[in-house]
Design a protein around this motif. Sequence first.
Motif, mmCIF file in Angstrom:
data_model
loop_
_atom_site.group_PDB
_atom_site.id
_atom_site.type_symbol
_atom_site.label_atom_id
_atom_site.label_comp_id
_atom_site.label_asym_id
_atom_site.label_seq_id
_atom_site.Cartn_x
_atom_site.Cartn_y
_atom_site.Cartn_z
ATOM 1 N N LEU A 218 23.310 47.506 58.152
ATOM 2 C CA LEU A 218 22.361 46.414 58.372
ATOM 3 C C LEU A 218 22.699 45.235 57.462
ATOM 4 O O LEU A 218 23.159 45.423 56.329
ATOM 5 N N THR A 219 22.427 44.026 57.953
ATOM 6 C CA THR A 219 22.612 42.821 57.133
ATOM 7 C C THR A 219 21.416 42.692 56.179
ATOM 8 O O THR A 219 20.352 43.277 56.430
ATOM 9 N N PRO A 220 21.540 41.872 55.135
ATOM 10 C CA PRO A 220 20.387 41.657 54.233
ATOM 11 C C PRO A 220 19.161 41.151 54.993
ATOM 12 O O PRO A 220 18.034 41.542 54.682
ATOM 13 N N GLU A 221 19.352 40.288 56.001
ATOM 14 C CA GLU A 221 18.210 39.781 56.783
ATOM 15 C C GLU A 221 17.543 40.926 57.549
ATOM 16 O O GLU A 221 16.320 40.986 57.655
ATOM 17 N N GLU A 222 18.361 41.809 58.089
ATOM 18 C CA GLU A 222 17.784 42.960 58.814
ATOM 19 C C GLU A 222 17.031 43.885 57.855
ATOM 20 O O GLU A 222 15.954 44.392 58.184
ATOM 21 N N VAL A 223 17.591 44.070 56.662
ATOM 22 C CA VAL A 223 16.900 44.902 55.665
ATOM 23 C C VAL A 223 15.532 44.279 55.343
ATOM 24 O O VAL A 223 14.524 44.987 55.241
ATOM 25 N N ASP A 224 15.480 42.954 55.219
ATOM 26 C CA ASP A 224 14.192 42.275 54.954
ATOM 27 C C ASP A 224 13.186 42.576 56.050
ATOM 28 O O ASP A 224 12.012 42.819 55.790
ATOM 29 N N TYR A 225 13.647 42.528 57.309
ATOM 30 C CA TYR A 225 12.759 42.830 58.441
ATOM 31 C C TYR A 225 12.181 44.241 58.285
ATOM 32 O O TYR A 225 10.962 44.457 58.373
ATOM 33 N N TYR A 226 13.060 45.229 58.027
ATOM 34 C CA TYR A 226 12.582 46.615 57.917
ATOM 35 C C TYR A 226 11.707 46.807 56.676
ATOM 36 O O TYR A 226 10.752 47.589 56.702
ATOM 37 N N SER A 227 12.033 46.089 55.606
ATOM 38 C CA SER A 227 11.254 46.219 54.375
ATOM 39 C C SER A 227 9.806 45.776 54.613
ATOM 40 O O SER A 227 8.853 46.470 54.231
ATOM 41 N N THR A 228 9.625 44.637 55.274
ATOM 42 C CA THR A 228 8.273 44.124 55.550
ATOM 43 C C THR A 228 7.526 45.102 56.449
ATOM 44 O O THR A 228 6.366 45.446 56.211
ATOM 45 N N LEU A 229 8.212 45.564 57.473
ATOM 46 C CA LEU A 229 7.599 46.489 58.424
ATOM 47 C C LEU A 229 7.201 47.797 57.729
ATOM 48 O O LEU A 229 6.103 48.336 57.936
ATOM 49 N N TYR A 230 8.096 48.288 56.894
ATOM 50 C CA TYR A 230 7.872 49.543 56.166
ATOM 51 C C TYR A 230 6.596 49.414 55.338
ATOM 52 O O TYR A 230 5.740 50.300 55.309
ATOM 53 N N ASN A 231 6.458 48.270 54.649
ATOM 54 C CA ASN A 231 5.282 48.081 53.797
ATOM 55 C C ASN A 231 4.004 48.044 54.630
ATOM 56 O O ASN A 231 2.955 48.494 54.168
ATOM 57 N N SER A 232 4.083 47.522 55.860
ATOM 58 C CA SER A 232 2.903 47.521 56.737
ATOM 59 C C SER A 232 2.504 48.955 57.072
ATOM 60 O O SER A 232 1.320 49.276 57.132
ATOM 61 N N PHE A 233 3.491 49.820 57.290
ATOM 62 C CA PHE A 233 3.175 51.234 57.545
ATOM 63 C C PHE A 233 2.572 51.868 56.282
ATOM 64 O O PHE A 233 1.538 52.537 56.344
ATOM 65 N N LEU A 234 3.212 51.647 55.132
ATOM 66 C CA LEU A 234 2.729 52.294 53.898
ATOM 67 C C LEU A 234 1.310 51.846 53.567
ATOM 68 O O LEU A 234 0.493 52.633 53.096
ATOM 69 N N ALA A 235 1.017 50.566 53.828
ATOM 70 C CA ALA A 235 -0.311 50.017 53.497
ATOM 71 C C ALA A 235 -1.319 50.246 54.621
ATOM 72 O O ALA A 235 -2.420 49.690 54.573
ATOM 73 N N ASN A 236 -0.938 51.013 55.630
ATOM 74 C CA ASN A 236 -1.828 51.312 56.764
ATOM 75 C C ASN A 236 -2.218 50.097 57.585
ATOM 76 O O ASN A 236 -3.227 50.119 58.283
ATOM 77 N N LYS A 237 -1.450 49.007 57.465
ATOM 78 C CA LYS A 237 -1.715 47.851 58.356
ATOM 79 C C LYS A 237 -1.321 48.245 59.768
ATOM 80 O O LYS A 237 -1.850 47.740 60.744
ATOM 81 N N ILE A 238 -0.329 49.110 59.862
ATOM 82 C CA ILE A 238 -0.044 49.788 61.134
ATOM 83 C C ILE A 238 -0.566 51.211 60.934
ATOM 84 O O ILE A 238 -0.112 51.908 60.011
ATOM 85 N N ASP A 239 -1.531 51.610 61.719
ATOM 86 C CA ASP A 239 -2.194 52.893 61.468
ATOM 87 C C ASP A 239 -1.356 54.058 61.995
ATOM 88 O O ASP A 239 -1.283 54.301 63.196
ATOM 89 N N ALA A 240 -0.736 54.751 61.052
ATOM 90 C CA ALA A 240 0.104 55.903 61.426
ATOM 91 C C ALA A 240 -0.518 57.190 60.909
ATOM 92 O O ALA A 240 0.182 58.192 60.730
ATOM 93 N N SER A 241 -1.828 57.183 60.676
ATOM 94 C CA SER A 241 -2.460 58.321 59.988
ATOM 95 C C SER A 241 -2.207 59.660 60.695
ATOM 96 O O SER A 241 -2.074 60.685 60.043
ATOM 97 N N ARG A 242 -2.121 59.618 62.027
ATOM 98 C CA ARG A 242 -1.870 60.869 62.781
ATOM 99 C C ARG A 242 -0.534 61.504 62.442
ATOM 100 O O ARG A 242 -0.324 62.699 62.614
ATOM 101 N N TYR A 243 0.409 60.636 62.080
ATOM 102 C CA TYR A 243 1.796 61.098 61.907
ATOM 103 C C TYR A 243 2.210 61.124 60.434
ATOM 104 O O TYR A 243 3.384 61.246 60.123
ATOM 105 N N ARG A 244 1.225 60.952 59.552
ATOM 106 C CA ARG A 244 1.548 60.752 58.135
ATOM 107 C C ARG A 244 1.159 61.978 57.313
ATOM 108 O O ARG A 244 0.084 62.543 57.502
ATOM 109 N N SER A 245 2.023 62.374 56.377
ATOM 110 C CA SER A 245 1.680 63.489 55.489
ATOM 111 C C SER A 245 2.466 63.338 54.188
ATOM 112 O O SER A 245 3.344 62.479 54.079
ATOM 113 N N ASP A 246 2.097 64.180 53.221
ATOM 114 C CA ASP A 246 2.838 64.190 51.957
ATOM 115 C C ASP A 246 3.772 65.393 51.993
ATOM 116 O O ASP A 246 3.322 66.541 51.933
#
Length: 245
Positions: free
Chosen positions: A25-53
């Motif tokens: 991935l290019t640095p720009e693509e990594v930025d895209y995934y980084s932002t998206l990843y943080n939305s999942f971690l912060a539950n802005k995208i609700d993945a609670s059904r699929y999330r576990s420790d």
Amino acid sequence: MVHLLLKLQKQFFEAEGYLVVENLLTPEEVDYYSTLYNSFLANKIDASRYRSDLSGANGEIEKITQIMVPSRLLPELLEKPFHQQSLQIARELLGYDINLDFDMMINKAPYTNTITPWHQDVAYWTDMPDKRAVSCWVAIDPAIKENGCMWYTPKSHLHPPLTHVQTANKGALKCEGSEAGSVCVELKPGSCVFHHGGTLHYSRGNSTANHRRALITNFRPVSMIALERERGIDHTGERKVKADG
Ligand SMILES: O=C(O)CCC(=O)C(=O)O
């Protein structure tokens, strides 16, 4: 058609059971995934059904956050560079009947210092007549020893699978393994490592102040994906110990 891999890389994967591909991935693509990843971690995208420790801990802070099948919640991911390019490389490694089975996110939170135990992915799966399977693990953050980069035991995919047991509280599966004789794969963000379903692997805990985020795609033959679905397996989160051997 443009090939992404050299013949030597394919031979290395077949012999050793893993393969590093720098700068997927290019640095720009990594930025895209980084932002998206943080939305999942912060539950802005609700993945609670699929999330576990994955650590099995039930504390306030997730130590190893595992979010299964993010592309079910965000199908546009399937068209993005990581899914597209890891699929192409998976096909070059294992054949053109290979397709995406599932994807997942695994994050090790700062200072949680919790290992992912030694295991082979096949231990998580139902037995398949066609055993071709490969995962691609792409680093969103620098992956280093201290935050839990991947370790692989070369050639372990060439032997019968080891016996696994489940760790406490429906935590990760584990088997015998050792850093001695294994290879530590440190990666820059955007670089990735492919491993065979039978390759023994593990990661140390994250003892640093930053997250260790990885995005993972898993591939196998279309006919085997169909067989899994017939058996009710869709990798949304159930965890079962397969019979030994
Ligand atoms: O990210 C980790 O620590 C473990 C990942 C893993 O076991 C896998 O991708 O198969």
